[in-house]
Design a protein around this motif. Structure first.
Motif, PDB file in Angstrom:
ATOM      1  N   ARG A 126      -5.068   1.773   8.876  1.00  0.00           N
ATOM      2  CA  ARG A 126      -5.627   2.612   7.813  1.00  0.00           C
ATOM      3  C   ARG A 126      -7.118   2.864   8.047  1.00  0.00           C
ATOM      4  NH1 ARG A 126      -3.436   2.532   2.305  1.00  0.00           N
ATOM      5  NH2 ARG A 126      -5.612   2.521   1.697  1.00  0.00           N
ATOM      6  N   ASP A 167      -9.652   3.081   5.895  1.00  0.00           N
ATOM      7  CA  ASP A 167     -10.562   2.178   5.184  1.00  0.00           C
ATOM      8  C   ASP A 167     -10.659   0.816   5.870  1.00  0.00           C
ATOM      9  OD1 ASP A 167      -7.954   1.525   4.395  1.00  0.00           O
ATOM     10  OD2 ASP A 167      -8.497   1.148   2.311  1.00  0.00           O
ATOM     11  N   LYS A 168      -9.539   0.323   6.377  1.00  0.00           N
ATOM     12  CA  LYS A 168      -9.550  -0.954   7.087  1.00  0.00           C
ATOM     13  C   LYS A 168     -10.301  -0.817   8.410  1.00  0.00           C
ATOM     14  CE  LYS A 168      -6.777  -4.777   8.724  1.00  0.00           C
ATOM     15  NZ  LYS A 168      -5.463  -5.368   8.850  1.00  0.00           N
ATOM     16  N   TYR A 169     -10.090   0.270   9.138  1.00  0.00           N
ATOM     17  CA  TYR A 169     -10.792   0.474  10.403  1.00  0.00           C
ATOM     18  C   TYR A 169     -12.307   0.511  10.196  1.00  0.00           C
ATOM     19  CZ  TYR A 169     -12.541   2.357  14.713  1.00  0.00           C
ATOM     20  OH  TYR A 169     -13.261   2.524  15.860  1.00  0.00           O
ATOM     21  N   ARG A 185     -14.444  -3.074   2.486  1.00  0.00           N
ATOM     22  CA  ARG A 185     -13.312  -2.150   2.405  1.00  0.00           C
ATOM     23  C   ARG A 185     -13.306  -1.336   1.105  1.00  0.00           C
ATOM     24  NH1 ARG A 185      -7.101  -3.662   4.045  1.00  0.00           N
ATOM     25  NH2 ARG A 185      -6.255  -1.576   3.806  1.00  0.00           N
ATOM     26  N   ASN A 197     -13.211   2.701   0.836  1.00  0.00           N
ATOM     27  CA  ASN A 197     -12.243   3.400  -0.003  1.00  0.00           C
ATOM     28  C   ASN A 197     -12.941   4.414  -0.907  1.00  0.00           C
ATOM     29  OD1 ASN A 197      -9.625   3.805  -0.935  1.00  0.00           O
ATOM     30  ND2 ASN A 197      -9.228   1.603  -0.989  1.00  0.00           N
ATOM     31  N   CYS A 216     -14.195   7.433   1.031  1.00  0.00           N
ATOM     32  CA  CYS A 216     -13.082   8.354   1.328  1.00  0.00           C
ATOM     33  C   CYS A 216     -12.729   9.180   0.097  1.00  0.00           C
ATOM     34  CB  CYS A 216     -11.861   7.579   1.802  1.00  0.00           C
ATOM     35  SG  CYS A 216     -12.037   6.832   3.422  1.00  0.00           S
ATOM     36  N   LYS A 234      -8.313  10.763   3.559  1.00  0.00           N
ATOM     37  CA  LYS A 234      -8.022   9.745   2.547  1.00  0.00           C
ATOM     38  C   LYS A 234      -8.078   8.377   3.211  1.00  0.00           C
ATOM     39  CE  LYS A 234      -4.994  12.574  -0.299  1.00  0.00           C
ATOM     40  NZ  LYS A 234      -3.693  12.635  -0.950  1.00  0.00           N
ATOM     41  N   ALA A 235      -8.264   7.345   2.402  1.00  0.00           N
ATOM     42  CA  ALA A 235      -8.358   5.976   2.915  1.00  0.00           C
ATOM     43  C   ALA A 235      -7.080   5.541   3.622  1.00  0.00           C
ATOM     44  CB  ALA A 235      -8.690   5.015   1.775  1.00  0.00           C
ATOM     45  N   SER A 236      -5.962   6.116   3.254  1.00  0.00           N
ATOM     46  CA  SER A 236      -4.673   5.702   3.817  1.00  0.00           C
ATOM     47  C   SER A 236      -4.339   6.367   5.156  1.00  0.00           C
ATOM     48  CB  SER A 236      -3.556   6.008   2.816  1.00  0.00           C
ATOM     49  OG  SER A 236      -3.505   7.400   2.561  1.00  0.00           O
ATOM     50  N   ASN A 275      -3.881   7.120   8.926  1.00  0.00           N
ATOM     51  CA  ASN A 275      -3.752   6.260  10.103  1.00  0.00           C
ATOM     52  C   ASN A 275      -4.708   6.742  11.185  1.00  0.00           C
ATOM     53  OD1 ASN A 275      -1.922   4.271   9.401  1.00  0.00           O
ATOM     54  ND2 ASN A 275      -0.159   5.552   9.901  1.00  0.00           N
TER      55      ASN A 275
END
Length: 98
Positions: free
Chosen positions: A2, A4-6, A16, A20, A23, A36-38, A40
């Motif tokens: 994701r 946001d995690k990256y 994080r 989020n 984003c 969006k944060a989701s 990939n």
């Protein structure tokens, strides 16, 4: 992984939830599109982050679940910084403000 995690794992943004929020506010684009944060993230993606009047553009070179501090800077190639010149530690501090 994701977006946001990256952003958090690569240390472009310190936390994080802040990634989020960035984003959600439309401050982050991937390959020229608001992301969006989701989303990939894939190797080769170009991420542009706007912090106030500063923009940071990076290209994703690798994706791992975790990185050591020294390895984190090697995961992306900084391609463009507009506004005043800033270093990576300042980036994280500025990200926490937004």
């Amino acid at each position: 992984m994701r977006l946001d995690k990256y952003l958090k794992v690569s240390r472009l943004i310190k936390r994080r939830p802040v990634a989020n929020e960035a984003c959600d506010a439309g401050r982050i684009t991937v390959n020229g599109k608001v992301a969006k944060a989701s989303l990939n993230v894939k190797v080769g993606d170009v991420i542009e982050i706007t912090f106030g009047d500063k923009k940071v553009k990076v290209e994703v070179l690798s994706i791992e679940e975790t990185y050591k501090k020294e390895e984190a800077k090697e995961t992306e190639k900084k391609t463009k910084v507009s506004g005043r010149t800033i270093g990576a530690p300042e980036l994280s501090e500025n990200a926490a403000k937004y």
